[in-house]
Every structure is written in structure tokens, then in C-alpha cells.
Write a protein that holds these residues in place. Structure first.
Motif, PDB file in Angstrom:
ATOM      1  N   ASP A 101      29.949  29.714  24.337  1.00  0.00           N
ATOM      2  CA  ASP A 101      30.827  30.568  24.685  1.00  0.00           C
ATOM      3  C   ASP A 101      30.743  31.832  23.728  1.00  0.00           C
ATOM      4  O   ASP A 101      31.079  33.067  24.288  1.00  0.00           O
ATOM      5  N   ARG A 103      28.164  33.114  22.121  1.00  0.00           N
ATOM      6  CA  ARG A 103      27.177  34.105  22.278  1.00  0.00           C
ATOM      7  C   ARG A 103      27.332  34.826  23.470  1.00  0.00           C
ATOM      8  O   ARG A 103      27.180  36.076  23.466  1.00  0.00           O
ATOM      9  N   LYS A 104      28.089  34.117  24.588  1.00  0.00           N
ATOM     10  CA  LYS A 104      28.305  34.893  25.845  1.00  0.00           C
ATOM     11  C   LYS A 104      29.323  36.216  25.366  1.00  0.00           C
ATOM     12  O   LYS A 104      29.141  37.151  25.885  1.00  0.00           O
ATOM     13  N   ASP A 107      28.078  39.035  23.315  1.00  0.00           N
ATOM     14  CA  ASP A 107      26.966  39.909  23.765  1.00  0.00           C
ATOM     15  C   ASP A 107      26.998  41.302  23.631  1.00  0.00           C
ATOM     16  O   ASP A 107      27.851  41.775  24.133  1.00  0.00           O
TER      17      ASP A 107
END
Lengths: 216, 93
Positions: A101, A103-104, A107
């Protein structure tokens, strides 16, 4: 043939569950291991508004900018580790989801997300003499005037590097200790707490004790 | 035991810190242009003052951040703690 390796906590060999009691009675210090608590190291610039906003959205807790403080409740916390570094705590088993979650969400933003769950285990200490027990081997001033609920600190306990987190005024402390020091530190705590009466409880009982104390 | 005031964590035991040697040692901009004596001077030679010494410390056990300190080598008194990369506070720029 694939080998099945069971996940082991660094204190498994002490058989704490077998020694756990259902009712700690008059024990001055009650302790237990919290196994496999999710721990994620998060780094980023707190002056970057996008980073702060996105991290808050993904974590549902603020990233504290006051040194050695904690935000969060129950099983989701963010502990201050440095001016651009936090330790995010989640319920056992949630580290994969948490990392994905974060990392997304992050981004395109300068940040680092690292799963450090297996690096440490958590020893929870509670009871009227928990503070005195920790003070035996800690250079920090743990007096409530200087170190209270919602505070955390990276320091040394005995000869082990730990992260201390005080959860409530019982007082209850979570001690995050590195894997290879866990056996040493548990024995150190047990020895230090024995003069106050020491009881080991299993995790669910610890949660129940806490709830009971809260309703008193 | 000394108490050293980490700029982030506040006063902590000296045992939580590590010493990083003399502060304000700048790497030459063009090290290949130096002769051996000049490079050795940069690499090995350090002040050894009796009195105020500017030095680097890191809060190893705590927040793991570096900072500079002015410490008297005679009394061990720490008179200033300041961020790395900033000039010595006791010397006019």
C-alpha cells in the motif's frame, strides 16, 4: 522436495506460552511476547507536503515530527526514529499489505519503504513496577515527568539496543528488541523483575487485562 | 558519565554516542592536483589542541544523526552543539 519452514519468533525456545498464567494476581510486572508484529521502516522528507499527505492517507496515522513521540492507537502506530525516519507498526501478518500500500501510494515521491518485521520482536511489559524494572538498565529518565504515554525512544536496555514505546499509564511498555538480543533481554527482564513478582501471560490475556483495567 | 545533548533527542548518556574525529576537515576539490605532502596533510594531520576542539559525534544508539560539538579537551565541557556543514560558532566567519 520443498522444505516447509515454520515461522519462528526469536523467543520460541523459551516456551513462554507453557509458562503463561491466566491470572497474574499480585505480580508487579506482567510480561509477554507479541509475536510477528508488522514493522515497516519509512523514510521521507516531512517538509514534502505530498509525502506527508500520502503517507497519512495510506497509514491513517500522522507521522510525528516531534522527536521521540508516537502517533496511533491499538495496533497501528508510527514511531519517530529520526527527522526523516519512522517505524510503522501494524497487526501481525499485515506487513506485506502495508508495504504494498505504501509503495503504491508513494509512487513518484522520494521515499523509502522497508519491511523490517523479522528484525525485531516485541516484549510487552506492564504493571506497577514495569518502570522500575526498565530503569535498572536504561540511561533514560523514565520518570512520568520526562517519559510518559505516547513517548518512544531508541536507547540501550541492559546491553541491548532497543526501541521503547510507552502505551499507557499502567504503565505498559513495548520493548522492540533485535532478534539476536531477544533471548538475552528477556532473561535480563525476568531477572530484574523477579523481586517485584513476575508473571508471564499469553498475548490474548494481555489484551484482556488491559481492557479490564480500562473499564475499572 | 557525560550527558551529551543530541540536537534531536535531547540529553543522553555519552555511551549512546560515537566519536567521529575532528570536524571541518574538507576534502580537497582536486585531490589529484595535490602532491604527496599536501595530500598526507589533508589525510593524516589533525589539530591536537589543549582547549576547545571542534569534533563530530553521532547518536549511534538513538536517532543515528551526526552533529558537531565544541568540547574542551581540558575540562570535557561541551560548549556548543551545531549542525554539520555550518561554521564553528566560536569563530567569526
Amino acid at each position: 522436495m520443498a522444505e516447509i519452514v515454520l515461522r519462528q519468533s526469536p523467543l520460541d525456545h523459551l516456551s513462554l506460552d507453557a509458562r503463561a498464567v491466566a491470572e497474574p494476581g499480585p505480580a508487579g510486572v506482567v510480561a509477554g511476547e507479541r509475536r510477528f508484529v508488522a514493522k515497516v521502516n519509512l523514510r521521507g522528507d516531512p517538509a514534502d507536503e505530498a509525502f506527508v499527505k500520502v503517507a497519512k492517507g495510506a497509514l491513517k496515522v500522522f507521522l510525528p515530527t516531534t522527536p521521540n513521540t508516537v502517533d496511533g492507537k491499538r495496533d497501528r502506530y508510527a514511531l519517530w526514529l529520526g527527522p526523516d525516519e519512522w517505524l510503522v507498526i501494524g497487526a501481525p501478518g499485515t506487513e506485506g499489505r502495508l508495504v504494498a500500500d505504501l509503495r503504491k501510494a508513494l509512487d513518484g515521491i522520494v521515499a523509502a519503504v522497508t519491511d523490517v518485521t523479522e528484525g525485531r520482536t516485541v516484549i510487552r511489559l506492564s504493571g506497577v513496577h514495569a518502570r522500575e524494572t526498565l530503569a535498572k538498565g536504561c540511561g533514560l529518565d523514565l520518570h512520568p515527568r520526562a517519559f510518559g504515554r505516547g513517548r518512544c525512544a531508541q536507547t540501550r536496555l541492559g546491553k541491548a539496543n532497543v526501541i521503547l514505546h510507552q502505551l499507557d499509564d499502567a504503565p505498559t511498555f513495548d520493548v522492540y528488541v533485535e532478534r539476536s538480543f531477544a533471548d538475552y533481554l528477556w532473561r535480563w527482564i525476568e531477572d530484574g523483575a523477579s523481586e517485584y513478582g513476575f508473571a508471564i501471560v499469553a498475548e490474548p490475556i494481555m489484551a484482556a487485562l488491559k481492557a479490564r483495567r480500562a473499564t475499572r | 558519565m557525560h550527558l551529551i545533548a543530541c540536537p534531536w533527542c535531547g540529553p543522553r548518556d555519552e555511551a549512546e554516542f560515537s566519536y567521529g574525529g575532528e570536524a571541518h576537515i574538507l576534502r580537497p576539490e582536486q585531490p589529484d592536483a595535490l602532491d604527496d605532502a599536501a595530500f598526507a596533510n589533508y589525510l593524516f594531520m589533525r589539530g591536537n589542541p589543549k582547549g576547545v576542539h571542534a569534533e563530530r559525534w553521532v547518536h549511534t544508539v538513538g536517532c543515528r544523526r551526526w552533529f558537531n560539538a565544541l568540547r574542551s579537551t581540558v575540562t570535557h565541557e561541551i560548549t556548543a552543539i551545531y549542525p554539520m556543514g555550518t561554521p564553528r560558532p566560536d569563530r567569526a566567519p
